[in-house]
Motif scaffolding. Structure first.
Motif, PDB file in Angstrom:
ATOM      1  N   ARG A 106      24.984  31.552  38.593  1.00  0.00           N
ATOM      2  CA  ARG A 106      24.037  32.343  36.530  1.00  0.00           C
ATOM      3  C   ARG A 106      25.546  33.118  37.126  1.00  0.00           C
ATOM      4  NH1 ARG A 106      20.993  28.981  36.623  1.00  0.00           N
ATOM      5  NH2 ARG A 106      18.361  29.628  36.282  1.00  0.00           N
ATOM      6  N   ARG A 107      25.266  34.021  35.268  1.00  0.00           N
ATOM      7  CA  ARG A 107      26.248  34.920  35.508  1.00  0.00           C
ATOM      8  C   ARG A 107      25.799  36.375  35.144  1.00  0.00           C
ATOM      9  NH1 ARG A 107      29.363  33.014  29.955  1.00  0.00           N
ATOM     10  NH2 ARG A 107      30.088  30.802  30.874  1.00  0.00           N
ATOM     11  N   ALA A 108      24.230  36.365  35.159  1.00  0.00           N
ATOM     12  CA  ALA A 108      23.470  37.819  35.186  1.00  0.00           C
ATOM     13  C   ALA A 108      23.973  38.680  36.865  1.00  0.00           C
ATOM     14  CB  ALA A 108      22.733  38.077  34.899  1.00  0.00           C
ATOM     15  N   ALA A 109      24.226  39.961  36.185  1.00  0.00           N
ATOM     16  CA  ALA A 109      24.624  40.531  38.072  1.00  0.00           C
ATOM     17  C   ALA A 109      23.170  40.174  38.322  1.00  0.00           C
ATOM     18  CB  ALA A 109      25.274  41.324  37.909  1.00  0.00           C
ATOM     19  N   ARG A 110      22.891  40.982  38.005  1.00  0.00           N
ATOM     20  CA  ARG A 110      20.805  41.357  38.879  1.00  0.00           C
ATOM     21  C   ARG A 110      20.556  40.406  39.210  1.00  0.00           C
ATOM     22  NH1 ARG A 110      20.151  39.481  32.860  1.00  0.00           N
ATOM     23  NH2 ARG A 110      18.314  38.531  32.307  1.00  0.00           N
ATOM     24  N   GLU A 111      21.085  38.255  38.940  1.00  0.00           N
ATOM     25  CA  GLU A 111      20.720  37.357  39.730  1.00  0.00           C
ATOM     26  C   GLU A 111      21.309  37.336  41.177  1.00  0.00           C
ATOM     27  OE1 GLU A 111      18.464  35.365  38.739  1.00  0.00           O
ATOM     28  OE2 GLU A 111      18.232  35.053  36.290  1.00  0.00           O
ATOM     29  N   TYR A 112      22.342  38.466  41.433  1.00  0.00           N
ATOM     30  CA  TYR A 112      23.125  37.791  42.569  1.00  0.00           C
ATOM     31  C   TYR A 112      22.381  39.237  44.041  1.00  0.00           C
ATOM     32  CZ  TYR A 112      25.722  34.746  40.096  1.00  0.00           C
ATOM     33  OH  TYR A 112      26.901  33.413  40.367  1.00  0.00           O
ATOM     34  N   ALA A 113      21.852  38.736  44.926  1.00  0.00           N
ATOM     35  CA  ALA A 113      21.191  39.216  45.718  1.00  0.00           C
ATOM     36  C   ALA A 113      22.338  40.739  46.632  1.00  0.00           C
ATOM     37  CB  ALA A 113      20.742  38.334  47.269  1.00  0.00           C
ATOM     38  N   TYR A 114      23.609  39.732  46.612  1.00  0.00           N
ATOM     39  CA  TYR A 114      24.747  40.352  47.993  1.00  0.00           C
ATOM     40  C   TYR A 114      26.018  40.059  47.182  1.00  0.00           C
ATOM     41  CZ  TYR A 114      21.062  37.816  51.193  1.00  0.00           C
ATOM     42  OH  TYR A 114      19.651  37.418  51.499  1.00  0.00           O
ATOM     43  N   TRP A 115      26.829  41.789  47.349  1.00  0.00           N
ATOM     44  CA  TRP A 115      27.706  42.234  46.858  1.00  0.00           C
ATOM     45  C   TRP A 115      28.488  42.683  48.023  1.00  0.00           C
ATOM     46  CZ3 TRP A 115      28.573  41.466  42.292  1.00  0.00           C
ATOM     47  CH2 TRP A 115      27.739  41.171  41.028  1.00  0.00           C
ATOM     48  N   GLY A 116      29.932  42.804  47.322  1.00  0.00           N
ATOM     49  CA  GLY A 116      30.974  43.426  48.142  1.00  0.00           C
ATOM     50  C   GLY A 116      31.603  44.111  47.796  1.00  0.00           C
ATOM     51  N   GLN A 117      32.705  45.286  48.468  1.00  0.00           N
ATOM     52  CA  GLN A 117      32.279  46.513  47.656  1.00  0.00           C
ATOM     53  C   GLN A 117      34.130  46.535  46.841  1.00  0.00           C
ATOM     54  OE1 GLN A 117      34.582  44.816  50.669  1.00  0.00           O
ATOM     55  NE2 GLN A 117      36.286  44.871  49.953  1.00  0.00           N
ATOM     56  N   GLY A 118      34.280  45.432  46.584  1.00  0.00           N
ATOM     57  CA  GLY A 118      35.025  45.561  45.458  1.00  0.00           C
ATOM     58  C   GLY A 118      36.596  45.573  46.274  1.00  0.00           C
ATOM     59  N   THR A 119      37.535  45.013  45.278  1.00  0.00           N
ATOM     60  CA  THR A 119      39.114  44.914  45.312  1.00  0.00           C
ATOM     61  C   THR A 119      39.749  45.978  43.852  1.00  0.00           C
ATOM     62  OG1 THR A 119      40.566  44.484  46.470  1.00  0.00           O
ATOM     63  CG2 THR A 119      39.190  42.587  44.840  1.00  0.00           C
ATOM     64  N   GLN A 120      40.681  46.199  43.737  1.00  0.00           N
ATOM     65  CA  GLN A 120      41.371  47.004  42.564  1.00  0.00           C
ATOM     66  C   GLN A 120      42.391  45.688  42.319  1.00  0.00           C
ATOM     67  OE1 GLN A 120      40.494  49.665  40.893  1.00  0.00           O
ATOM     68  NE2 GLN A 120      41.740  48.328  39.680  1.00  0.00           N
ATOM     69  N   VAL A 121      42.390  45.462  41.407  1.00  0.00           N
ATOM     70  CA  VAL A 121      43.259  44.826  41.045  1.00  0.00           C
ATOM     71  C   VAL A 121      43.713  45.514  39.327  1.00  0.00           C
ATOM     72  CG1 VAL A 121      43.692  42.531  39.354  1.00  0.00           C
ATOM     73  CG2 VAL A 121      42.877  42.331  41.648  1.00  0.00           C
ATOM     74  N   THR A 122      45.031  45.564  39.722  1.00  0.00           N
ATOM     75  CA  THR A 122      45.857  46.734  38.191  1.00  0.00           C
ATOM     76  C   THR A 122      46.934  45.314  37.910  1.00  0.00           C
ATOM     77  OG1 THR A 122      45.429  48.658  39.371  1.00  0.00           O
ATOM     78  CG2 THR A 122      47.056  48.818  37.993  1.00  0.00           C
ATOM     79  N   VAL A 123      46.689  45.194  36.194  1.00  0.00           N
ATOM     80  CA  VAL A 123      48.380  44.364  36.094  1.00  0.00           C
ATOM     81  C   VAL A 123      48.806  45.533  35.345  1.00  0.00           C
ATOM     82  CG1 VAL A 123      48.779  42.282  34.308  1.00  0.00           C
ATOM     83  CG2 VAL A 123      46.534  42.285  35.626  1.00  0.00           C
ATOM     84  N   SER A 124      50.331  45.756  35.646  1.00  0.00           N
ATOM     85  CA  SER A 124      51.430  46.505  35.039  1.00  0.00           C
ATOM     86  C   SER A 124      52.419  45.695  35.131  1.00  0.00           C
ATOM     87  CB  SER A 124      50.377  47.774  35.118  1.00  0.00           C
ATOM     88  OG  SER A 124      51.251  48.951  35.410  1.00  0.00           O
ATOM     89  N   SER A 125      53.493  46.360  34.375  1.00  0.00           N
ATOM     90  CA  SER A 125      55.061  46.486  34.186  1.00  0.00           C
ATOM     91  C   SER A 125      55.298  47.132  34.877  1.00  0.00           C
ATOM     92  CB  SER A 125      55.596  45.471  33.565  1.00  0.00           C
ATOM     93  OG  SER A 125      55.053  46.842  32.160  1.00  0.00           O
TER      94      SER A 125
END
Length: 125
Positions: A106-125
């Motif tokens: 599914r595409r909706a976040a509410r359909e997901y029961a489990y989540w990680g803490q997240g990881t930062q991605v920064t795209v920059s020169s």
């Protein structure tokens, strides 16, 4: 209870590539559809990609189609996100998420029961 931990974030130059990993523990991984989401500063969390529990079905948001691949290794209980030709607008915190067993992607976040803490991605020169 499923725990998810993301790896692989960091600073990437525009045009470069990144590969994120999400390792699962505690609970069954191979029966769960998995997704990747991202949230940029000041914006809502958005769907990036998802993969079915078998790996046979994938889905991508339009902004990453053609330069993104989601994959999984059920033996390693890990899901991956490969993103090529990265752009500054790909900058966000990337989250891994899991659905309950034997449910479709599914595409909706509410359909997901489990989540990680997240990881930062920064795209920059």
């Amino acid at each position: 209870q499923v725990q998810l931990v993301e790896f692989g974030g960091g600073l990437v130059q525009p045009g470069g590539s990144l590969r994120l990993s999400c390792a699962a523990s505690g609970g069954t991984f191979s029966t769960r559809a998995m997704g990747w989401f991202r949230q940029a500063p000041g914006k809502e969390r958005e769907f990036v990609a998802a993969i079915s529990w078998s790996g046979g079905t994938t889905d991508y948001t339009d902004s990453v189609k053609g330069r993104c691949t989601i994959s999984r290794d059920n033996a390693k209980k890990t899901v991956y996100l490969q993103l090529n030709s990265v752009k500054p607008e790909d900058t966000a915190v990337y989250y891994c998420a899991g659905r309950t067993s034997y449910t479709p992607i599914r595409r909706a976040a509410r359909e997901y029961a489990y989540w990680g803490q997240g990881t930062q991605v920064t795209v920059s020169s």
